[in-house]
Design an enzyme around this catalytic site. Structure first.
Site, short mmCIF file in Angstrom:
data_model
loop_
_atom_site.label_atom_id
_atom_site.label_comp_id
_atom_site.label_asym_id
_atom_site.label_seq_id
_atom_site.Cartn_x
_atom_site.Cartn_y
_atom_site.Cartn_z
N HIS A 59 44.38 5.85 64.74
CA HIS A 59 44.53 6.61 65.98
C HIS A 59 45.76 6.18 66.77
CE1 HIS A 59 43.12 8.99 69.41
NE2 HIS A 59 43.45 7.97 70.17
N TYR A 62 49.37 5.77 63.78
CA TYR A 62 49.82 6.88 62.94
C TYR A 62 50.32 6.37 61.58
CZ TYR A 62 49.51 9.67 67.19
OH TYR A 62 49.04 10.29 68.32
N SER A 107 43.15 14.88 70.73
CA SER A 107 41.76 15.06 70.28
C SER A 107 40.84 14.03 70.90
CB SER A 107 41.71 14.93 68.75
OG SER A 107 42.07 13.61 68.36
N HIS A 108 39.58 14.42 71.06
CA HIS A 108 38.50 13.50 71.38
C HIS A 108 37.28 13.96 70.58
CE1 HIS A 108 37.33 10.42 74.64
NE2 HIS A 108 38.39 9.98 74.00
#
Length: 764
Positions: A59, A62, A107-108
Site C-alpha cells: 500500500h 508500490y 481506495s479504502h
C-alpha cells in the site's frame, strides 16, 4: 534514565543480533527483513521493524507496481497546466487566473469490508487530508463503488454502511458530493471497492509540499490523539489476501471524527494563510512512520523525534504501536522556532491539540549519502536510528512475473453474437426496460439522496448527470468538472482496451458538461500481484492508460494502487477507476443530461457498430461475459469532446448525454426522465444494434431550435459523424425503426428505472 522493561533500544538490538522478530506476521518477507538488517548493519529494533514493515508494504511502497507506473512519467504529455505531478500527496493543475486545483482518488476497500461505515468514512477523511496537505481548501468529494450482486446478503450488509459512512463524513465536513458511480458484479462479492475522490482549490503561491527543510525547525504533531485503531492496517490489509487463515489478523479499522477534521481543516488553512508552515504531511496509512520518514526524506534528511511526546489516548501504547497507529484527523507540520508560539496559538483558537515532538537536524555528508538520519527516542532511550529515505523512497522494487492467462483466448472467443437477440418490438421493449432498471444502471438516488450535493453553494452540476461540476470561487464563473469511470467487464476481456475505454468514458462525461479535459487521476483495483495473470492485467492497464493520456494530452497527476482484492485465489475483475478533470471558462454555459426543451432536435454524434462484448445487454439479459470490448478510437473521442465543449460555448446545445452502459436506448431513456420530456426518435437499420450497442466516442445532443445547421457544421468541422434522429416532446420514448416502433411511456420508464435499489434495500 535506565532502559524501560521490555523496551527494544538500538543498543539492545546491537547487542542481541539473534533475537527472533515477528517480521512475517507484519507482512514482511524474509528477503526484505534481511535487507533491513543489511541497511542498518544490525537487526532492527521493534520500532524500526514497525516502520519498515508499513513503509515497505504494498500500500505504501508500490513495490509491485512501480516498474509499470513509471510509464505515466515517461510517457507524460507536454502540459503547461501541470504544477505538481506524481510523488506528492496529490497532483496540482493550473486552471487560469492564478488559480489551481488539486485532486486525487484513493481506495479504502478492505477496511470498508471489515466495517463498512467507518471504513468508508475514514476513506473520505483520508483523501480530504491529502488535498489539505497541498495547501488547498477541500471543496468537493466523489466516490466510485463496487459491490457483489445487488441481492446478495453481503451487499445488503455493506452498501448501507458504506453509503452512510460516506454521507456522514462528507456531510459533517460541509463538502458536497458531486458525483461518482456504483456497480454490482459477482466478482466483488466479499471484495467491495470503495474509492474516494476529493478536489481542492488554491492559489499557485499557496502550494505546500511534504518536506522538512531547515535544521532547527520544529516538528509538530497536531489534531487528534493517537490510539490503537488501525494499527498495522497498511501492512496487513494491503499486503495479503483475505482467506480464513488471515481472518484473525485483520486489524481494527480506524474510527473517524469528521467534526475534528473540520476544525483541523480550518486550523490548517489559517496556519497556511499566516505562513506558519514550511512543510506539511497528513497522517494516514502508516501514521507517524510515514509522516516522519517522508518529511525527513523530502527535506534535509535529518530529524530527531521524541515519541514519548506524542499525545496518546491510550497510554499503554508501545513505541512501535505509536508508529503504526492509523488514528485519524492528525497532521504533522514543520515550523520555524520563531513562529512556534503563534502556531500553537492558532491551534488553541480552533481547539486543536498540538505537541512539539522533535526537530529537523543537520546531517553529515556521510549520513546524507546514506539517505539522511532519523532518530527517535522513548523517554531518553534511542529506539530508532535509520536513514529515512531507505524507508520512504528506496524500498524494494519487484518486477513480478506476468503472463497472459491461458483462459484469455477462450474468453475472447466467447462472442456474444451467439446470444439470442430480441424478436419483435415487444421483446425489444421488455429488454430495454430490464437493462434500464438493472442495479448499477438504474437510478442511483437511493445512494445519492443521502449525500448533500449543494452545500457551500458552488455546485453547478451533480449526480446523476454525466459529471460533477463546481465553480472554483465566488468571484469567478470558471469551473471544473470531474467524472470517474471504470468497467471491470471490459477490462477483464482486454485490459489494455478496457482501460482506455474507461478513460474515454470519463473524458467523454466531462466533455458532455461543456468542459475541456485537462488531467487524470486513477485508482487501480486488482487481485494479487503474486498471480502472473493479475500482473499481466495490471501491466496492460498501465500501458493502456499511459498511451491514452499521452495521445490526448492529459497527464496522470497521481492516484492509488490497490492489490490483493480477492478471496482465496479468486480475484475481482480488474477495475481501474479513472478520474478525469476538465475546465470550463463559464459555468453558465454548462450542459446537463436532461432533455427538457420542447421542440429541440436530437442528434446522435459518432458511429454505431455491432459491439456487444462486455455489454450491459449481454450481462443483464443473458448473464454473459465474453468476446471483445468495443473498439477504441481516441482521435474520435478528442474530436467528439471538442464538438461537445464548443457547442456549449456557442450556445448551440440545450443538453447532452454520453453513450456508455446500455447504449443509445439507456441514454435516451435517462435524458427523457431527467428532462421530464418524451423523445420521438427514428433509427435506421437494425433496431437491436441501434439501441444496445456500446460503441465508443458517441453522445446524444439536444440542439436549440434554430441552431441545427450551425451544430451540423460544427460536427463536420471536427470530422464527427452526426445524424438527426428525433425531437424532444411528448409523454413517451418512441423509437421508430424500419420494422416497427418501440414505445414506452415516461411513467413506465420511471417505474423501471427507479425501482431496483429501493426494492433491494427495503427493510435493510
Amino acid at each position: 534514565m535506565s532502559e524501560a522493561p521490555g523496551l527494544d533500544t538500538v543498543a539492545n538490538a546491537t547487542d542481541s543480533p539473534d533475537t527472533p522478530q515477528p517480521y512475517a506476521e507484519l507482512g514482511m518477507p524474509k528477503d526484505e527483513y534481511d535487507r533491513v538488517r543489511e541497511i542498518l548493519g544490525r537487526r532492527p529494533t521493534a520500532a524500526e521493524l514497525a516502520i519498515y514493515s508499513v513503509m515497505w508494504s504494498e500500500h505504501c511502497s508500490y513495490k509491485s507496481s512501480k516498474v509499470h507506473l513509471r510509464q505515466f512519467g515517461e510517457k507524460a504529455p507536454e502540459n503547461d497546466s501541470l504544477l505538481v505531478g506524481m510523488g506528492e500527496n496529490a497532483g496540482v493543475v493550473d486552471v487560469g487566473d492564478g488559480n489551481a486545483v488539486t485532486f486525487k482518488i484513493e481506495s479504502h476497500n478492505s477496511p470498508s469490508f471489515v466495517e463498512p461505515h467507518q471504513g468508508a468514512a475514514t476513506g473520505v477523511g483520508g483523501i480530504v487530508r491529502d488535498i489539505l496537505t497541498m495547501g488547498a481548501r477541500p471543496v468537493a468529494v466523489m466516490d466510485a463503488l463496487r459491490f457483489g450482486p445487488a441481492d446478495a446478503d453481503d451487499t445488503k450488509r455493506m452498501l448501507p454502511g458504506v453509503t452512510s459512512g460516506i454521507s456522514f463524513y462528507g456531510n459533517c465536513l460541509g463538502l458536497p458530493n458531486i458525483g461518482g458511480e456504483i456497480g454490482f458484479d459477482q466478482s466483488y462479492l466479499g471484495n467491495p471497492l470503495v474509492n474516494a475522490l476529493c478536489i481542492g482549490v488554491l492559489k499557485h503561491e499557496d502550494i505546500k509540499l511534504a518536506q522538512a527543510p531547515g535544521p532547527g525547525n520544529k516538528v509538530v504533531l497536531f489534531g487528534s490523539t493517537t490510539g490503537p485503531d488501525g494499527i498495522g492496517g497498511a501492512s496487513v490489509l494491503a499486503s495479503a489476501s483475505f482467506d480464513e487463515e488471515l481472518e484473525s489478523k485483520r486489524p481494527s479499522v480506524q474510527v473517524g471524527d469528521p467534526f475534528m477534521e473540520k476544525l483541523l481543516i480550518e486550523c490548517s488553512l489559517e496556519l497556511y494563510a499566516k505562513d506558519m508552515v514550511v512543510g506539511i504531511q497528513d497522517l494516514g496509512a502508516a501514521g507517524v512512520s510515514c509522516a516522519t520518514t517522508e518529511l525527513a526524506a523530502g527535506g534535509t534528511g535529518g530529524m530527531n523525534i521524541q515519541l514519548d511526546r506524542v499525545p496518546l489516548r491510550d497510554h499503554r501504547l508501545t513505541p512501535e504501536e505509536i508508529l503504526m497507529s492509523e488514528s485519524q484527523e492528525r497532521m504533522m507540520a514543520i515550523v520555524e522556532p520563531a513562529k512556534m508560539a503563534d502556531f500553537l496559538a492558532v491551534c488553541d483558537k480552533w481547539g486543536i491539540l498540538a505537541a512539539e515532538i522533535g526537530e529537523v537536524t543537520e546531517v553529515t555528508p556521510e549520513e546524507a549519502e546514506r539517505g539522511g538520519r532519523l532518530v527517535m527516542t522513548w523517554h531518553g532511550e534511542t529506539v530508532v536510528d535509520m536513514p529515512p529515505r531507505t524507508a520512504s523512497d528506496e524500498g524494494p522494487v519487484y518486477e513480478r512475473p506476468y503472463a497472459r492467462p491461458e483462459s484469455q483466448d477462450a474468453l475472447q472467443a466467447d462472442d456474444p453474437a451467439k446470444l439470442a437477440r430480441p424478436e419483435g418490438d415487444a421483446e425489444l421493449r421488455e429488454q430495454l426496460l430490464k437493462v434500464l432498471g438493472a442495479p448499477g444502471i438504474g437510478d442511483p438516488t437511493w445512494v445519492t439522496q443521502q449525500y448533500d450535493s449543494y452545500v457551500r453553494g458552488d455546485t453547478v452540476v451533480s449526480a446523476p448527470h454525466d459529471s460533477g461540476m463546481i465553480r472554483i470561487s465566488e468571484d469567478s464563473d470558471r469551473g471544473v468538472a470531474l467524472a470517474t469511470d471504470g468497467n471491470g467487464r471490459y477490462t477483464l476481456l482486454d485490459p489494455y482496451t478496457g482501460t482506455q475505454l474507461a478513460f474515454a468514458e470519463a473524458f467523454r462525461n466531462v466533455s458532455a458538461t461543456g468542459a475541456r479535459p485537462l488531467a487524470v487521476t486513477n485508482c487501480l483495483n486488482f487481485g494479487s500481484p503474486e498471480d502472473p495473470g493479475v500482473m499481466w492485467q495490471f501491466a496492460e492497464t498501465t500501458r493502456g492508460l499511459a498511451d491514452a493520456c499521452q495521445q490526448l494530452g492529459t497527464p496522470v497527476t497521481g492516484g492509488n494502487v490497490s492489490f490483493y482484492n480477492q478471496t482465496g485465489d479468486v480475484p475481482i475483475n480488474p477495475t481501474p477507476v479513472i478520474g478525469v478533470l476538465g475546465v470550463i471558462d463559464d459555468v453558465n454555459t454548462r450542459l446537463r443530461s436532461g432533455f427538457d426543451t420542447d421542440g429541440a432536435r436530437v442528434f446522435l454524434l459518432g458511429e454505431t457498430r455491432p459491439e456487444f462484448g462486455g455489454s450491459a445487454w449481454a450481462d443483464v439479459i443473458h448473464g454473459h461475459l465474453g468476446g471483445l470490448p468495443p473498439q477504441v478510437d481516441l482521435t474520435a473521442e478528442a474530436a467528439l469532446g471538442e464538438v461537445l465543449a464548443s457547442s456549449a460555448e456557442q450556445g448551440l446545445a440545450a443538453a447532452a448525454h454520453d453513450l456508455s452502459d446500455g447504449g443509445l436506448g439507456v441514454a435516451l431513456a435517462e435524458s427523457a426522465l431527467r428532462g421530464g420530456r418524451g423523445l420521438r426518435v427514428e433509427v435506421d437499420g437494425d433496431a437491436f444494434t441501434a439501441l444496445f450497442s456500446e460503441s465508443g466516442a458517441r453522445a446524444i445532443v439536444a440542439v436549440e431550435p434554430g441552431r441545427e445547421e450551425a451544430f451540423v457544421a460544427l460536427a463536420a468541422q471536427h470530422g464527427v459523424p452526426v445524424t438527426q434522429i428525433g425531437t424532444v416532446g411528448g409523454e413517451s420514448l418512441s423509437v421508430t425503426h424500419p420494422n416497427g416502433v418501440v414505445e414506452i411511456g415516461l411513467d413506465e420508464l420511471r417505474a423501471s428505472y427507479e425501482a431496483a435499489l429501493p426494492a433491494l434495500m427495503e427493510g435493510v
